[in-house]
Write a protein that holds these residues in place. Structure first.
Motif, short mmCIF file in Angstrom:
data_model
loop_
_atom_site.label_atom_id
_atom_site.label_comp_id
_atom_site.label_asym_id
_atom_site.label_seq_id
_atom_site.Cartn_x
_atom_site.Cartn_y
_atom_site.Cartn_z
N SER A 183 0.83 -1.20 0.00
CA SER A 183 0.00 0.00 0.00
C SER A 183 0.87 1.25 0.00
N ASN A 184 0.32 2.33 -0.57
CA ASN A 184 0.99 3.63 -0.58
C ASN A 184 2.42 3.54 -1.10
N ALA A 185 2.54 2.76 -2.14
CA ALA A 185 3.84 2.63 -2.81
C ALA A 185 3.56 2.50 -4.30
N VAL A 186 4.61 2.73 -5.08
CA VAL A 186 4.46 2.56 -6.53
C VAL A 186 5.13 1.24 -6.91
N THR A 187 4.35 0.40 -7.57
CA THR A 187 4.89 -0.87 -8.07
C THR A 187 4.91 -0.79 -9.59
N ALA A 188 6.07 -1.00 -10.18
CA ALA A 188 6.18 -0.95 -11.64
C ALA A 188 6.22 -2.37 -12.19
N ILE A 189 5.52 -2.57 -13.28
CA ILE A 189 5.56 -3.86 -13.98
C ILE A 189 6.34 -3.63 -15.26
N ILE A 190 7.45 -4.33 -15.41
CA ILE A 190 8.25 -4.17 -16.62
C ILE A 190 8.35 -5.50 -17.35
N GLY A 191 8.73 -5.42 -18.61
CA GLY A 191 8.89 -6.64 -19.39
C GLY A 191 8.69 -6.32 -20.86
N PRO A 192 9.17 -7.20 -21.74
CA PRO A 192 9.04 -6.92 -23.17
C PRO A 192 7.59 -6.98 -23.64
N SER A 193 7.32 -6.47 -24.82
CA SER A 193 5.97 -6.48 -25.36
C SER A 193 5.43 -7.91 -25.38
N GLY A 194 4.17 -8.04 -25.01
CA GLY A 194 3.53 -9.35 -25.06
C GLY A 194 3.83 -10.22 -23.86
N CYS A 195 4.48 -9.67 -22.82
CA CYS A 195 4.85 -10.51 -21.67
C CYS A 195 3.71 -10.63 -20.67
N GLY A 196 2.65 -9.86 -20.88
CA GLY A 196 1.50 -9.98 -19.97
C GLY A 196 1.36 -8.84 -18.98
N LYS A 197 2.13 -7.76 -19.17
CA LYS A 197 2.09 -6.64 -18.21
C LYS A 197 0.69 -6.04 -18.12
N SER A 198 0.14 -5.69 -19.31
CA SER A 198 -1.17 -5.03 -19.30
C SER A 198 -2.25 -6.00 -18.82
N THR A 199 -2.16 -7.25 -19.24
CA THR A 199 -3.13 -8.25 -18.77
C THR A 199 -3.09 -8.33 -17.25
N PHE A 200 -1.86 -8.32 -16.72
CA PHE A 200 -1.73 -8.45 -15.27
C PHE A 200 -2.41 -7.29 -14.55
N ILE A 201 -2.13 -6.05 -14.99
CA ILE A 201 -2.74 -4.96 -14.19
C ILE A 201 -4.24 -4.88 -14.46
N ARG A 202 -4.68 -5.29 -15.65
CA ARG A 202 -6.12 -5.26 -15.91
C ARG A 202 -6.87 -6.28 -15.05
N CYS A 203 -6.19 -7.33 -14.67
CA CYS A 203 -6.88 -8.29 -13.80
C CYS A 203 -7.03 -7.74 -12.38
N LEU A 204 -6.30 -6.66 -12.08
CA LEU A 204 -6.41 -6.08 -10.73
C LEU A 204 -7.69 -5.27 -10.56
N ASN A 205 -8.36 -4.93 -11.68
CA ASN A 205 -9.70 -4.33 -11.54
C ASN A 205 -10.72 -4.99 -12.49
N ARG A 206 -10.39 -6.20 -12.89
CA ARG A 206 -11.28 -7.04 -13.71
C ARG A 206 -11.57 -6.42 -15.08
N MET A 207 -10.69 -5.54 -15.52
CA MET A 207 -10.88 -4.97 -16.86
C MET A 207 -10.67 -6.01 -17.95
N HIS A 208 -9.82 -7.01 -17.68
CA HIS A 208 -9.53 -8.00 -18.72
C HIS A 208 -10.78 -8.80 -19.07
N GLU A 209 -11.78 -8.77 -18.19
CA GLU A 209 -13.00 -9.53 -18.47
C GLU A 209 -13.78 -8.96 -19.65
N LEU A 210 -13.42 -7.72 -20.04
CA LEU A 210 -14.11 -7.12 -21.18
C LEU A 210 -13.69 -7.79 -22.49
N VAL A 211 -12.60 -8.55 -22.44
CA VAL A 211 -12.17 -9.31 -23.62
C VAL A 211 -12.90 -10.65 -23.59
#
Lengths: 228, 277
Positions: free
Chosen positions: B54-82
């Motif tokens: 909490s109250n910290a910045v966590t960065a997700i890094i990795g090459p394209s297609g590694c799942g970064k965006s999928t991972f953070i979208r699952c933190l608010n269930r945005m990926h379910e829109l796919v």
């Protein structure tokens, strides 16, 4: 282990150039120290003059390494082992430059000694020279080969060099009392011993930087850290 | 040291270690446990376990297609829109399972706001309307309350002084960097607990990027922030913790200073030093 090449070839080239300049600087420093000490042992003023002349090129390399290191930090923003290598190379060059200054000091004192009849006590200096140069070579080897064990092993060897220096100084001071005629000569030998003791200190610094570059471990001032 | 840090939980190929219990770690916002996500047959995230402080910045890094965006979208269930998305494992938000049947995804997205790569103010709305639209959609009608939150959100997004006299102008009339801060203000207006940012600066110039980075630094005292970035220097500048994903797996996670000075995993070292990716 040999690191794979960077995607950015110019980054590899810049790192290689920095490393080559450090290697060049260390071999010039070693040569300068060798020339100064041979100038003392062989009573050869030409070697002393060469050692003094080497200093300018070594100074220029220090400036070049600093400039290249800053340029790499600015342009490539290295991280992890790359960052450690750049920072360590810059610190190494600073230590090499000071070692070369010690070579100049030794050469100047040797030239003064060479103007007078030889002193048998010059042999008190030889074990210090052998020990200091072996520390120097091993510390640079540790940096070049990223050999953490070798770097770590160099550090405690400085203790022996300090002891050799204390012993030599004590004997030279005794000789000064016994033979005041040669007071200046003995003083010059004491200062040469002190220069070699400083060479050992710089070799220790290089070994510590080598360990940091290879393993990201700061082993400086361990006795202080342990005590606190 | 990272090895004793309670947020360092898992590395790829090794079983997840429980956080040490001897000392209490930093408070956690998310506990992600053995998370896997599929899009149809394709597995985008494989068995990821990590804790987000909490109250910290966590960065997700990795090459394209590694799942970064999928991972953070699952933190608010945005990926379910796919369509055809499937998930295994657990995501706990302050101890509550985000994926339990009783949880409304709309509530989750209110608690966990999101800012995207490209600024996306609603084009038909004014600057002011853009900020308070979330509150309006949540049924808030009290104009005084809306005005207070409008100013507060714009101030928190460091945009108030630049737009206070132009609140009626279209959101799209702002510069790219201002639009991105407007989107951050819009996300903050509904008073989320977490801000997810998916490459928030990738479309911005260096000055606008610096303003967003400064804003992230200021916001972390009040919010938990998880950001995806391709820019490793940015990750080094703004984050407290960094997670490196590769091919959907969590390769390494730990304090950013550790990851960027002495990563434990060879793959992390090779990626951050630009040797692969």
């Amino acid at each position: 282990m040999i690191a794979p090449r960077h995607i950015l070839g110019t980054f590899d080239e810049a790192l290689a150039s920095l490393r080559n300049n450090v290697l060049m600087m260390s071999s010039l420093t070693e040569r300068s120290l060798d020339r100064a000490m041979k100038g003392l042992f062989d009573r050869n003023d030409d070697l002393c003059a060469n050692a003094i002349a080497d200093d300018e090129e070594i100074d220029q390399l220090e400036i070049q390494i600093d400039r290249d290191g800053v340029a790499i930090l600015l342009r490539f923003q290295p991280v992890a082992s790359d960052l450690r290598r750049v920072v360590s190379a810059m610190k190494l060059s600073s230590n090499l430059e000071r070692m070369a200054d010690q070579a100049t000091t030794i050469a100047r004192r040797a030239r003064k000694l060479n103007q007078h009849p030889p002193l048998a006590e010059v042999e008190l200096i030889r074990p210090m020279y052998d020990h200091g140069m072996s520390m120097f070579k091993d510390s640079v080897d540790a940096f070049v080969r990223e050999d953490v064990d070798l770097g770590r092993a160099v550090v405690p060897r400085d203790e022996k060099l300090d002891e050799l220096n204390r012993t030599a100084s004590r004997k030279l001071i005794e000789r000064m009392a016994q033979d005041p005629e040669q007071l200046r000569g003995y003083l010059n030998l004491i200062f040469i011993g002190r220069s070699l003791e400083r060479v050992g200190d710089h070799a220790t610094n290089i070994a510590e930087d080598a360990v940091y570059a290879a393993a990201a471990e700061d082993i400086r001032h361990q006795s202080f850290v342990e005590a606190s | 040291m990272a090895d004793s840090d309670p947020t360092v939980v898992e590395r790829a190929g090794r079983p997840a270690e429980p956080p040490p219990t001897a000392e209490p770690g930093p408070p956690l916002t998310f506990e992600v446990k053995n998370l896997s996500i599929w899009y149809g047959e394709k597995r985008a995230i494989s068995d990821v376990t990590l804790n987000i402080a909490s109250n910290a910045v966590t960065a997700i890094i990795g090459p394209s297609g590694c799942g970064k965006s999928t991972f953070i979208r699952c933190l608010n269930r945005m990926h379910e829109l796919v369509p055809k998305t499937r998930i295994e494992g657990n995501v706990l938000l302050r101890g509550e399972d985000l994926y339990s049947a009783a949880v409304d995804p709309a509530i989750v997205r209110r608690r966990v706001g999101m800012v995207f790569q490209k600024s996306n103010p609603f084009p038909t709305m004014s600057i002011g309307e853009n900020v308070v639209i979330g509150l309006r959609l949540n049924g808030v009608r009290n104009q005084k309350f809306l005005n207070e939150h409008l100013e507060k959100s714009l101030r928190m997004a460091a945009l108030w002084d630049e737009v206070k006299d132009d609140l009626h102008k279209p959101g799209t009339s702002l510069s790219g960097g201002q639009q991105q801060r407007l989107c951050i203000a819009r996300a903050l207006a509904v008073q989320p607990e977490v801000l997810l940012m998916d490459e928030p600066c990738s479309a911005l110039d260096p000055i606008a990027t610096a303003k967003i980075e400064e804003l992230i630094h200021e916001l972390k005292s009040q919010y938990t922030i998880v950001t995806v970035t391709h820019n490793m220097q940015q990750a080094g500048r703004i984050s407290d913790y960094t997670a490196f994903l590769y091919l959907g797996k969590l390769i390494e996670f730990g304090p950013t200073t550790k990851i960027f000075t002495n990563p434990s995993e060879r793959q992390t070292e090779d990626y951050i030093t630009g040797r692969f990716g």
